[in-house]
Design an enzyme around this catalytic site. Structure first.
Site, PDB file in Angstrom:
ATOM      1  N   ASP A 164      17.532 -25.358  15.842  1.00  0.00           N
ATOM      2  CA  ASP A 164      16.757 -26.143  14.752  1.00  0.00           C
ATOM      3  C   ASP A 164      15.829 -27.200  15.324  1.00  0.00           C
ATOM      4  O   ASP A 164      14.613 -27.229  14.757  1.00  0.00           O
ATOM      5  CB  ASP A 164      17.894 -26.637  13.774  1.00  0.00           C
ATOM      6  CG  ASP A 164      18.969 -25.895  13.672  1.00  0.00           C
ATOM      7  OD1 ASP A 164      18.645 -24.742  12.984  1.00  0.00           O
ATOM      8  OD2 ASP A 164      20.014 -25.719  14.119  1.00  0.00           O
ATOM      9  N   HIS A 192      24.448 -27.124  10.998  1.00  0.00           N
ATOM     10  CA  HIS A 192      23.488 -26.046  11.164  1.00  0.00           C
ATOM     11  C   HIS A 192      23.536 -24.942  10.099  1.00  0.00           C
ATOM     12  O   HIS A 192      24.419 -23.881  10.096  1.00  0.00           O
ATOM     13  CB  HIS A 192      24.206 -25.174  12.675  1.00  0.00           C
ATOM     14  CG  HIS A 192      23.163 -24.008  13.229  1.00  0.00           C
ATOM     15  ND1 HIS A 192      21.835 -23.947  13.159  1.00  0.00           N
ATOM     16  CD2 HIS A 192      23.609 -22.763  12.962  1.00  0.00           C
ATOM     17  CE1 HIS A 192      21.474 -22.836  13.287  1.00  0.00           C
ATOM     18  NE2 HIS A 192      22.655 -21.944  13.193  1.00  0.00           N
TER      19      HIS A 192
HETATM   20  P1  NAD Z   1      26.489  -9.921  18.332  1.00  0.00           P
HETATM   21  O1  NAD Z   1      27.318  -9.207  17.350  1.00  0.00           O
HETATM   22  O2  NAD Z   1      25.299  -9.188  19.003  1.00  0.00           O
HETATM   23  O3  NAD Z   1      27.383 -10.528  19.751  1.00  0.00           O
HETATM   24  C1  NAD Z   1      28.732 -10.815  19.522  1.00  0.00           C
HETATM   25  C2  NAD Z   1      29.474 -10.465  20.493  1.00  0.00           C
HETATM   26  O4  NAD Z   1      30.706 -11.195  20.260  1.00  0.00           O
HETATM   27  C3  NAD Z   1      30.133  -8.840  20.316  1.00  0.00           C
HETATM   28  O5  NAD Z   1      29.615  -8.476  21.512  1.00  0.00           O
HETATM   29  C4  NAD Z   1      31.606  -9.030  19.995  1.00  0.00           C
HETATM   30  O6  NAD Z   1      32.170  -7.897  20.442  1.00  0.00           O
HETATM   31  C5  NAD Z   1      31.799 -10.161  20.594  1.00  0.00           C
HETATM   32  N1  NAD Z   1      33.149 -10.947  20.105  1.00  0.00           N
HETATM   33  C6  NAD Z   1      33.467 -11.059  18.932  1.00  0.00           C
HETATM   34  N2  NAD Z   1      34.576 -11.413  18.871  1.00  0.00           N
HETATM   35  C7  NAD Z   1      34.986 -11.967  20.015  1.00  0.00           C
HETATM   36  C8  NAD Z   1      35.959 -12.625  20.482  1.00  0.00           C
HETATM   37  N3  NAD Z   1      37.091 -13.109  19.683  1.00  0.00           N
HETATM   38  N4  NAD Z   1      35.927 -12.884  21.880  1.00  0.00           N
HETATM   39  C9  NAD Z   1      35.066 -12.481  22.841  1.00  0.00           C
HETATM   40  N5  NAD Z   1      33.874 -11.821  22.213  1.00  0.00           N
HETATM   41  C10 NAD Z   1      33.871 -11.384  21.048  1.00  0.00           C
HETATM   42  O7  NAD Z   1      26.034 -11.344  17.818  1.00  0.00           O
HETATM   43  P2  NAD Z   1      24.994 -12.403  18.222  1.00  0.00           P
HETATM   44  O8  NAD Z   1      23.627 -12.025  17.832  1.00  0.00           O
HETATM   45  O9  NAD Z   1      25.054 -12.562  19.913  1.00  0.00           O
HETATM   46  O10 NAD Z   1      25.544 -13.783  17.567  1.00  0.00           O
HETATM   47  C11 NAD Z   1      26.681 -14.475  18.016  1.00  0.00           C
HETATM   48  C12 NAD Z   1      27.157 -15.528  17.143  1.00  0.00           C
HETATM   49  O11 NAD Z   1      26.200 -16.697  17.313  1.00  0.00           O
HETATM   50  C13 NAD Z   1      26.982 -15.354  15.634  1.00  0.00           C
HETATM   51  O12 NAD Z   1      28.198 -15.844  14.862  1.00  0.00           O
HETATM   52  C14 NAD Z   1      25.571 -15.742  15.407  1.00  0.00           C
HETATM   53  O13 NAD Z   1      25.762 -16.089  13.790  1.00  0.00           O
HETATM   54  C15 NAD Z   1      25.612 -17.019  16.040  1.00  0.00           C
HETATM   55  N6  NAD Z   1      24.354 -17.541  16.242  1.00  0.00           N
HETATM   56  C16 NAD Z   1      24.277 -19.016  16.132  1.00  0.00           C
HETATM   57  C17 NAD Z   1      23.134 -19.477  16.295  1.00  0.00           C
HETATM   58  C18 NAD Z   1      23.288 -21.089  16.603  1.00  0.00           C
HETATM   59  O14 NAD Z   1      21.864 -21.727  16.655  1.00  0.00           O
HETATM   60  N7  NAD Z   1      24.275 -22.123  16.341  1.00  0.00           N
HETATM   61  C19 NAD Z   1      22.080 -18.984  16.750  1.00  0.00           C
HETATM   62  C20 NAD Z   1      21.998 -17.700  16.473  1.00  0.00           C
HETATM   63  C21 NAD Z   1      23.129 -17.078  16.273  1.00  0.00           C
HETATM   64  C1  LMR Z   2      20.040 -18.885  13.329  1.00  0.00           C
HETATM   65  O1  LMR Z   2      19.832 -20.156  12.956  1.00  0.00           O
HETATM   66  O2  LMR Z   2      18.892 -18.183  13.844  1.00  0.00           O
HETATM   67  C2  LMR Z   2      21.444 -18.298  13.826  1.00  0.00           C
HETATM   68  O3  LMR Z   2      22.363 -19.306  13.312  1.00  0.00           O
HETATM   69  C3  LMR Z   2      21.604 -17.125  13.007  1.00  0.00           C
HETATM   70  C4  LMR Z   2      21.660 -17.316  11.386  1.00  0.00           C
HETATM   71  O4  LMR Z   2      22.674 -16.575  11.010  1.00  0.00           O
HETATM   72  O5  LMR Z   2      20.918 -17.854  11.013  1.00  0.00           O
END
Ligand code: NAD
Ligand code: LMR
Length: 334
Positions: A164, A192
């Site tokens: 952000d 967030h």
């Molecule tokens: P994704 O589904 O592509 O990948 C997530 C991976 O985590 C998968 O491969 C899954 O098998 C694995 N997984 C699930 N449970 C697990 C566990 N208990 N232990 C280990 N691995 C596990 O998702 P992504 O796009 O990589 O996003 C991951 C997370 O990050 C989501 O919760 C998303 O909302 C979050 N996210 C946060 C931010 C932020 O700024 N804070 C930004 C983008 C995404």
């Molecule tokens: C983001 O800010 O891009 C991530 O937290 C993914 C989402 O769910 O918005």
């Protein structure tokens, strides 16, 4: 950069390593963007059992990159094996939201992951492990992890709001027609989530002597355009990509860990960290504050920034949401 550990590889755990963010994050770490080119890295990669085959493909690709600083790779579905002695834990593995959802709707699905991983990190990780939670709802997952890992100092547990922060820096630079390198002092306050408060009232931009709020178009522009743009950016990306942000999330996670461990060189960055009541924010929630990091994994919350009535109302609204999320999270365990 001087290596954090000159005599040994730094051990970095990445959960969800075969997911989207994992795939974008690994090359950043292995090309030195996180710890520099003189720090060897040992990767500890965690996935759930059904994703181990996919993870083995990622490991093949890492080997095929022949990264000079990559010392070793451990790939497993056992968190205790993954977290053994790690210096840094990047907790990405969890479910992403889909279009139309708020991030807090993931709490019941993802919260349990951070409960279990907190207990295991406390038991087996380095006593000084630095943890960043990327999985959503990131702030409240950090609170859950800490609740179940009381032996880990709260200062060692953080959640990612750097995305952000970077989004706001990018928007300010674009709006003012300048380089991102000239923008300093933006702050993300709070969650967030769609209540977060991106604040440019204390920002300074090289070449602009007037207030940045005025330069951007005044309070009206903030209220009607900038703040909702940043609050809704994650959702806009999901709508366009049909997947949540990954390249920018990995980049932000890399920035977060690099600045935390190597220092932010006097710059203000945003991190969601444990509140001890700074800026009259309720104690005990993980709230995004302006921080400055010094080498070695220490940060201080920047005190004394000017808080207008406009800012105060928004800082309190996002704190209120986090307090509600805390109640919802803890009610799952009581
Ligand atoms: P994704 O589904 O592509 O990948 C997530 C991976 O985590 C998968 O491969 C899954 O098998 C694995 N997984 C699930 N449970 C697990 C566990 N208990 N232990 C280990 N691995 C596990 O998702 P992504 O796009 O990589 O996003 C991951 C997370 O990050 C989501 O919760 C998303 O909302 C979050 N996210 C946060 C931010 C932020 O700024 N804070 C930004 C983008 C995404
Ligand atoms: C983001 O800010 O891009 C991530 O937290 C993914 C989402 O769910 O918005």
């Amino acid at each position: 950069a001087e290596p954090v550990f000159p005599d040994r590889p730094i051990r970095v755990a990445i959960t969800g390593a075969a997911g989207q963010i994992g795939y974008a994050l690994l090359p950043l770490i292995c090309t030195g963007r996180m710890f520099g080119m003189s720090q060897k890295v040992s990767l500890h990669l965690l996935e759930i059992t059904p994703a181990l085959t996919a993870l083995s493909g990622v490991v093949m690709e890492l080997e095929d990159c022949a990264f000079p600083i990559l010392d070793s790779i451990l790939a497993t579905d056992d968190p205790a094996e993954c977290f053994k002695d790690v210096d840094v834990a990047m907790l990405v593995g969890s479910f992403p939201r889909k279009a139309g959802m708020e991030r807090k709707e993931l709490l019941s699905k993802n919260g349990a992951i951070f409960h279990g991983q907190g207990e295991i990190l406390e038991a087996v990780a380095s006593k000084d492990v630095k943890i960043v939670i990327v999985g959503n709802p990131a702030n409240t997952n950090a609170l859950i992890l800490s609740y179940f890992a009381k032996g880990i100092p709260v200062q060692n547990i953080s959640a990612l709001t750097r995305l952000d922060h970077n989004r706001t820096v990018g928007l300010v630079a674009k709006k003012l027609g300048t380089s991102v390198a000239n923008v300093e002092g933006v702050v993300i306050w709070g969650n967030h989530s769609s209540t977060q408060y991106p604040d440019v009232s204390n920002a300074k931009v090289k070449g602009f002597s007037q207030s940045i709020v005025e330069a951007m178009g005044g309070v009206e522009y903030l209220e009607e355009a900038m703040i909702p743009h940043i609050q809704g950016r994650g959702a806009s990306i999901i709508a366009a990509r049909k997947l949540s942000s990954a390249m920018s999330a990995a980049n932000a996670a890399c920035d977060h860990v690099r600045d935390w461990l190597l220092g932010s060189n006097g710059r203000i960055v945003s991190m969601a960290v444990h509140s001890s009541g700074e800026y009259d924010i309720p104690k005990g929630i993980w709230y995004s504050f302006p921080v400055q990091c010094s080498r070695g994994g220490k940060f201080t919350i920047v005190q004394g920034l000017n808080v207008s009535d406009f800012s105060r109302a928004r800082m309190d609204a996002t704190a209120k949401e986090l307090t509600e999320e805390r109640e919802a999270a803890l009610s799952l365990y009581q």
